[in-house]
Scaffold this motif. Structure first.
Motif, PDB file in Angstrom:
ATOM      1  N   LYS A 159       0.831  -1.197   0.000  1.00 55.63           N
ATOM      2  CA  LYS A 159       0.000   0.000   0.000  1.00 55.63           C
ATOM      3  C   LYS A 159       0.869   1.251   0.000  1.00 55.63           C
ATOM      4  O   LYS A 159       2.095   1.174   0.134  1.00 55.63           O
ATOM      5  CB  LYS A 159      -0.945  -0.025   1.204  1.00 55.63           C
ATOM      6  CG  LYS A 159      -1.947  -1.171   1.137  1.00 55.63           C
ATOM      7  CD  LYS A 159      -2.911  -1.149   2.312  1.00 55.63           C
ATOM      8  CE  LYS A 159      -3.890  -2.323   2.211  1.00 55.63           C
ATOM      9  NZ  LYS A 159      -4.845  -2.359   3.350  1.00 55.63           N
ATOM     10  N   ASP A 210      -8.500  -4.710 -10.458  1.00 52.94           N
ATOM     11  CA  ASP A 210      -8.417  -4.348  -9.044  1.00 52.94           C
ATOM     12  C   ASP A 210      -8.806  -2.889  -8.823  1.00 52.94           C
ATOM     13  O   ASP A 210      -9.460  -2.544  -7.834  1.00 52.94           O
ATOM     14  CB  ASP A 210      -6.994  -4.584  -8.514  1.00 52.94           C
ATOM     15  CG  ASP A 210      -6.729  -6.055  -8.252  1.00 52.94           C
ATOM     16  OD1 ASP A 210      -7.665  -6.848  -8.347  1.00 52.94           O
ATOM     17  OD2 ASP A 210      -5.574  -6.391  -7.958  1.00 52.94           O
ATOM     18  N   GLU A 211      -8.405  -2.036  -9.758  1.00 50.80           N
ATOM     19  CA  GLU A 211      -8.725  -0.622  -9.640  1.00 50.80           C
ATOM     20  C   GLU A 211     -10.241  -0.400  -9.704  1.00 50.80           C
ATOM     21  O   GLU A 211     -10.796   0.407  -8.953  1.00 50.80           O
ATOM     22  CB  GLU A 211      -8.028   0.174 -10.755  1.00 50.80           C
ATOM     23  CG  GLU A 211      -8.104   1.675 -10.604  1.00 50.80           C
ATOM     24  CD  GLU A 211      -7.463   2.195  -9.329  1.00 50.80           C
ATOM     25  OE1 GLU A 211      -7.974   3.192  -8.779  1.00 50.80           O
ATOM     26  OE2 GLU A 211      -6.469   1.597  -8.875  1.00 50.80           O
ATOM     27  N   LYS A 227     -11.817  -1.308  -6.435  1.00 49.69           N
ATOM     28  CA  LYS A 227     -11.671  -0.254  -5.433  1.00 49.69           C
ATOM     29  C   LYS A 227     -12.665   0.882  -5.686  1.00 49.69           C
ATOM     30  O   LYS A 227     -13.260   1.425  -4.755  1.00 49.69           O
ATOM     31  CB  LYS A 227     -10.238   0.292  -5.453  1.00 49.69           C
ATOM     32  CG  LYS A 227      -9.203  -0.699  -4.935  1.00 49.69           C
ATOM     33  CD  LYS A 227      -7.794  -0.147  -5.075  1.00 49.69           C
ATOM     34  CE  LYS A 227      -6.765  -1.163  -4.612  1.00 49.69           C
ATOM     35  NZ  LYS A 227      -5.383  -0.677  -4.830  1.00 49.69           N
ATOM     36  N   LYS A 228     -12.848   1.231  -6.961  1.00 49.37           N
ATOM     37  CA  LYS A 228     -13.795   2.297  -7.286  1.00 49.37           C
ATOM     38  C   LYS A 228     -15.215   1.917  -6.892  1.00 49.37           C
ATOM     39  O   LYS A 228     -16.011   2.759  -6.468  1.00 49.37           O
ATOM     40  CB  LYS A 228     -13.724   2.626  -8.778  1.00 49.37           C
ATOM     41  CG  LYS A 228     -12.458   3.352  -9.203  1.00 49.37           C
ATOM     42  CD  LYS A 228     -12.460   3.661 -10.686  1.00 49.37           C
ATOM     43  CE  LYS A 228     -11.189   4.407 -11.089  1.00 49.37           C
ATOM     44  NZ  LYS A 228     -11.167   4.699 -12.550  1.00 49.37           N
ATOM     45  N   ARG A 232     -15.834  -0.038  -4.482  1.00 45.43           N
ATOM     46  CA  ARG A 232     -15.750  -0.360  -3.054  1.00 45.43           C
ATOM     47  C   ARG A 232     -16.116  -1.816  -2.787  1.00 45.43           C
ATOM     48  O   ARG A 232     -16.802  -2.144  -1.828  1.00 45.43           O
ATOM     49  CB  ARG A 232     -16.648   0.578  -2.240  1.00 45.43           C
ATOM     50  CG  ARG A 232     -16.215   2.034  -2.322  1.00 45.43           C
ATOM     51  CD  ARG A 232     -17.080   2.927  -1.472  1.00 45.43           C
ATOM     52  NE  ARG A 232     -16.631   4.322  -1.560  1.00 45.43           N
ATOM     53  CZ  ARG A 232     -17.248   5.336  -0.951  1.00 45.43           C
ATOM     54  NH1 ARG A 232     -18.322   5.105  -0.223  1.00 45.43           N
ATOM     55  NH2 ARG A 232     -16.782   6.566  -1.083  1.00 45.43           N
ATOM     56  N   GLY A 287     -13.632  -4.815  -2.893  1.00 46.88           N
ATOM     57  CA  GLY A 287     -12.352  -5.472  -3.114  1.00 46.88           C
ATOM     58  C   GLY A 287     -12.217  -6.786  -2.379  1.00 46.88           C
ATOM     59  O   GLY A 287     -11.292  -7.546  -2.627  1.00 46.88           O
TER      60      GLY A 287
END
Length: 552
Positions: free
Chosen positions: A109, A236-237, A240-241, A243, A245
């Motif tokens: 991270k 993966d992105e 995350k967008k 929410r 994951g």
């Protein structure tokens, strides 16, 4: 003393003897390290004790349960070493994301930089811990205590995961002063973990681990999987967008009543990607052969239909061609080492006829396309003629489409290759990934039951053979693709759950496939279910659960 049967032999041991002690007696009969035991048909860690009358056998890295035990134990070892090197909070900032070749990609991270120097220090600490053969201890705690433990340790994915657990207690593993949760069994101590390698890659590390074909050897690290890595990064992105994951976040969406919107957004994202691929093809008028390949249950058929619609919207006229229609007659089909027909071998295809027909179409000639009759094992011709004009384009689907040997006679400038696979972007939590093969297997179990009348037991039985074919014929050619498409849907496991669970429960408990069925059932238990009514008719998942507008 207790009497047990070990690998078919009657033996006696003092009561309290550990399975690992028995395994050490039998180790020289196996060509790789014993990692797990089977007692009366149930998996047992080697740190457990057998009971009177138990029938015991052993599993090594050549067996799936064994190699998975090794891999998750190695992740625990990494997290402990990372903490030792970087400080107490380090494991909270490392997430096991996905497989990359034969390795696991572990993302760091923000605030951490992955360097070869850091990789070297972590690997050195891993080897020091392994040399000390430190016990990996398991303790059983109340689920509420687990939620508090992981809240305190800064692991929100695990905190959310256990918030939705129906069971009252859970197992956590301790390695010295480091405690974590892992989905599945562990080896008894760090001394079992001797084969691994760690490499800095992009914004994380790749932890290279053995596979069943070579359980005593660390595979070579290949940094040439840029396209696959980019695709997984993109997936993966988006997770995350949205929410979503991890499983806990998906369950949050379900309980809040937001899942319908999530479904529509995810479907829109996929449609946008398909439209972009179609636009790229349309921008290159010389691309006449759109060649689609991917592993089993990737949704190739639905993808090809949706791509054809988008190509039509671009002013092109697509025509579907299945490479399977160019199979050689059954009597000429090659056989495998067991004498069975090997339908996944490249030699199953009449390459000369396929390349000849495609080149004639490219030249504007009128060609009669074959149809393979799988009942008779013969190619047939029933008047399916085609002549290609300036806006015509062929959408060709087959497992060998990325292999240039299959289309060696076709001009390279006229080919556009697409790799499709269901690459799960959802993980159980920070340190427990969902293998992409699990998602595809569940898809296939549901589809085979619906369309072929196959039981879950039958599908599970043939899955290893399917996987071997993929390893040989598909995965080596991934990076040859012009573009990659991820057919996985972030919500799909919550939908598949309702269809798959009854099928998995039907697997006889005394069968060889019962172990895998139980594992999948335990895995599905993490998910809250979602009704399929909100899934659009053109969704890729409809190819498996039914109700597709494409009648697949």
């Amino acid at each position: 003393m207790i009497r047990v049967t070990v690998d078919g032999e009657q033996r006696e041991y003092p009561d309290g003897t550990l399975l690992r002690e028995i395994a050490e007696e039998y180790q020289d009969r196996y060509d790789s390290r014993i990692l797990l035991a089977m007692a009366d048909g149930k998996l047992r860690e080697l740190s457990k004790r057998p009971w009177e009358g138990a029938a015991i056998s052993f599993l090594t890295g050549r067996d799936r349960p064994g190699i998975e035990t090794y891999r998750r134990s190695a992740v625990l070892l990494f997290m402990k070493a990372f903490r030792d090197v970087e400080g107490p909070g380090a494991p909270c900032h490392a997430t096991v994301e996905f497989t990359l070749g034969k390795g696991l990609f572990i993302r760091l991270k923000e605030g951490y930089s992955a360097t070869e120097e850091l990789a070297g220090r972590i690997e050195a600490q891993m080897r020091e811990l392994a040399a000390r053969a430190i016990p990996i201890e398991k303790r059983n705690i109340h689920t509420d205590e687990a939620v508090e433990l992981f809240r305190r340790n800064g692991m929100p994915d695990k905190e959310k995961l256990f918030y939705y657990r129906r069971v009252s207690r859970v197992n956590v593993y301790r390695l010295e002063d480091y405690e974590d949760y892992y989905y599945g069994y562990m080896v008894p101590d760090t001394g079992y973990l001797t084969c691994f390698g760690l490499f800095a890659y992009e914004n994380g590390f790749v932890l290279m681990l053995p596979d069943p074909s070579q359980p005593n050897q660390v595979p070579a690290f290949k940094a040439d999987r840029r396209k696959l890595f980019k695709l997984m990064e993109e997936s993966d992105e988006w997770g995350k967008k949205l929410r979503v994951g991890c499983v806990g976040e998906l369950n949050d969406q379900i309980t809040k009543g937001s899942c319908r919107d999530l479904i529509l957004i995810q479907e829109a994202v996929q449609e946008k990607k398909i439209a972009e691929i179609a636009a790229a093809i349309a921008a290159s008028p010389d691309k006449k052969f759109i060649m689609i390949a991917g592993p089993s249950s990737s949704g190739k058929t639905t993808f090809a239909r949706r791509l054809s619609i988008q190509l039509t919207a671009q002013g092109l006229t697509p025509h579907a061609v299945s490479v399977d229609d160019y199979f050689v007659d059954r009597e000429h089909t090659p056989r495998d080492a067991d004498g069975n027909y090997n339908f996944e071998a490249l030699e199953c295809i009449d390459l000369e006829k396929f390349n000849g027909d495609m080149n004639r179409l490219l030249a504007g000639e009128r060609v009669e396309l074959p149809r393979f009759n799988f009942k008779t094992g013969k190619r047939e011709y029933k008047g399916d003629f085609l002549t290609m004009g300036p806006h015509d384009i062929l959408v060709i689907e087959g497992i060998h489409c990325l292999n240039d040997r299959m289309s060696a006679g076709l001009p390279a400038q006229n080919k556009y290759k697409i790799y499709i696979s269901a690459l799960t972007q959802l993980n159980v939590d920070e340190h427990n990934r969902i293998p992409t093969t699990d998602g595809r297997l569940l898809r296939r179990i549901v589809r085979d039951a619906r369309t072929r009348g196959n039981s879950a037991q039958e599908t599970i039985r043939m899955w290893p053979s399917v996987r071997r074919g993929e390893e040989e014929n598909i995965f080596p050619y991934q990076e040859e693709a012009d573009v990659m498409f991820n057919s996985s849907l972030v919500y799909e496991l919550a939908v598949l759950k309702q269809y798959a669970e009854p099928l998995l429960f039907s697997v006889p408990r005394d069968s060889e496939e019962a172990l895998e069925a139980r594992r999948l059932l335990k895995f599905l238990d993490y998910f809250l279910g979602v009704d399929s009514g909100g899934v659009p008719g053109n969704s890729l998942i409809r190819e498996f659960i039914g109700g597709s507008c494409f009648n697949v």
